[in-house]
Design an enzyme around this catalytic site. Structure first.
Site, PDB file in Angstrom:
ATOM      1  N   ASP A 111      30.376  64.359  85.760  1.00 57.85           N
ATOM      2  CA  ASP A 111      30.353  63.469  84.602  1.00 57.85           C
ATOM      3  C   ASP A 111      30.856  64.220  83.375  1.00 57.85           C
ATOM      4  OD1 ASP A 111      29.338  60.946  83.175  1.00 57.85           O
ATOM      5  OD2 ASP A 111      28.418  62.580  82.049  1.00 57.85           O
ATOM      6  N   HIS A 149      32.083  54.840  76.048  1.00 55.77           N
ATOM      7  CA  HIS A 149      31.034  55.834  75.789  1.00 55.77           C
ATOM      8  C   HIS A 149      29.883  55.273  74.945  1.00 55.77           C
ATOM      9  CE1 HIS A 149      30.395  60.441  75.488  1.00 55.77           C
ATOM     10  NE2 HIS A 149      29.255  59.813  75.554  1.00 55.77           N
ATOM     11  N   LYS A 203      34.711  59.229  79.988  1.00 53.52           N
ATOM     12  CA  LYS A 203      34.364  58.140  79.070  1.00 53.52           C
ATOM     13  C   LYS A 203      35.337  58.043  77.901  1.00 53.52           C
ATOM     14  CE  LYS A 203      29.603  59.470  79.986  1.00 53.52           C
ATOM     15  NZ  LYS A 203      29.743  60.933  80.008  1.00 53.52           N
ATOM     16  N   TYR A 224      33.491  65.324  74.897  1.00 55.14           N
ATOM     17  CA  TYR A 224      32.877  66.607  75.237  1.00 55.14           C
ATOM     18  C   TYR A 224      33.876  67.758  75.058  1.00 55.14           C
ATOM     19  CZ  TYR A 224      29.306  63.798  77.719  1.00 55.14           C
ATOM     20  OH  TYR A 224      28.335  62.898  78.072  1.00 55.14           O
TER      21      TYR A 224
END
Ligand code: A2P
Length: 258
Positions: free
Chosen positions: A46, A107, A76, A51
Site C-alpha cells: 500500500d 486518497h 492513491k 507518500y
C-alpha cells in the site's frame, strides 16, 4: 483458522488480507522494508502519491524478484490531482514501474460530497483495464452512499483508520452490507497504544505480541490490515497472524477499547 488469506473484491479480484503499509517510509529504508516484507510473505503493498515513495516501493518489489501478478499493488490519488486523474494514475504507475494497478483509491474526499468527476474518470480507467479495482479512502457512510447512488461502478475498497481504539463501526457495517472491502490503516494505532494493559492481557492469554493481537482483531472483523514497519524482525512478526485465533471473549474485550 477459518479466515482465508485473501478476500474476494466485488470486481472478482482477490486481495490479501495482510498488506504492507508504507506511509512514512522513504528512500532506501523504504526500498529495503518493501523487499523484506515480500520476503516475509506479504503479497500486498500500500502506497500513495503523497507518500513520496512510489519509486522506492517499485524498487523494493523488483529487489524481491516476484512476478508482477503475485503482488497486489495499491496506490492513491492525491488531492492536488483531482483535476487530472488519468495523468496522475499513469504517473504513479511509472514511478512504481508497473503497467497496471491492482487497486487505485481516491486518497481523501475533497469536501462534503463524493468526488463524482474523479470517480467517473477512474471508472473509465477501470474499464480500460489499467486500474483492476477502484476505491476510496477516508470516505464516510454518507459519501459512500452517494457514490453507490450515482456511480456506475461501486467502490471495491474503502481504506479507513481502524484498530481497537479507533473502530468506525458504521463504516465497517455499511461496507460489509455493500460488499466493499475495508482496508484498515494504522492497524497498530501507529504504535501509540501497544502498551495498553488491556491489549497486553489478551496478548498474554494467547501467547502473542500486542501488535499481533491488534492485527488479528482487524482481520477477524473482516478487515484487510496494512501494518507498517521499517524493521525486518517486526515486519516478519507482524505477518504471523494466521496461526492463532482470538476467542469471542477476547474480541469483546478489545471491542470495548474503541
Ligand atoms: P517501526 O517502523 O520502527 O517498526 P501503524 O501500522 O499502525 O501505522 O504503526 C506503525 C508504527 O508501529 C511504526 O512506528 C512502527 O515502528 C511500529 N511497529 C510496527 N510493528 C511493530 C511491532 N510489532 N511492535 C512494536 N511496534 C511496531
Amino acid at each position: 483458522m477459518g479466515i482465508p488469506a485473501d478476500v474476494t473484491l466485488n470486481t472478482g479480484a482477490t486481495m490479501p488480507v495482510l498488506g504492507f503499509g508504507t506511509w512514512q517510509l522513504r528512500g532506501d529504508e523504504c526500498r529495503r522494508a518493501v523487499a523484506a516484507a515480500l520476503e516475509a510473505g506479504y503479497r500486498m503493498l500500500d502506497t500513495a502519491a503523497i507518500y513520496g515513495n512510489e519509486e522506492q516501493v517499485g524498487l523494493g518489489m523488483r529487489d524481491a524478484g516476484l512476478e508482477r501478478e503475485d503482488v497486489f499493488v495499491c496506490t492513491k490519488l492525491a488531492g492536488r490531482d483531482h483535476g487530472r486523474t488519468s495523468d496522475a494514475a499513469r504517473e504513479s504507475m511509472e514511478r512504481l514501474g508497473v503497467e497496471y494497478l491492482d487497486c487505485y483509491l481516491i486518497h481523501w474526499p475533497a469536501g462534503q460530497t463524493a468526488d463524482f468527476e474523479v470517480w467517473a474518470e477512474m471508472e473509465r480507467l477501470h474499464a480500460d483495464g489499467a486500474l483492476r479495482s477502484i476505491g476510496v479512502s477516508n470516505y464516510s457512510v454518507a459519501l459512500i452512499e452517494q457514490l453507490l447512488d450515482r456511480g456506475d461502478v461501486p467502490p471495491a475498497v474503502n481504506q479507513v483508520e481502524m484498530n481497537p481504539f479507533t473502530h468506525p463501526r458504521d463504516i465497517v457495517k455499511l461496507c460489509r452490507d455493500q460488499a466493499i472491502a475495508v482496508q484498515a490503516y494504522s492497524p497498530l494505532g501507529q504504535a501509540s497504544r501497544l502498551d495498553d494493559s488491556r491489549v497486553a492481557r489478551v496478548a498474554d492469554r494467547v501467547g502473542r505480541t500486542p501488535a499481533q493481537v491488534m492485527l488479528r482483531w482487524g482481520i477477524q472483523h473482516g478487515a484487510v490490515v496494512i501494518p507498517k514497519s521499517a524493521n525486518r524482525e517486526r515486519i516478519t512478526a507482524n505477518a504471523q497472524v494466521f496461526d492463532f485465533e482470538l476467542a469471542e471473549a477476547d474480541m469483546a474485550a478489545l471491542d470495548e477499547l474503541g
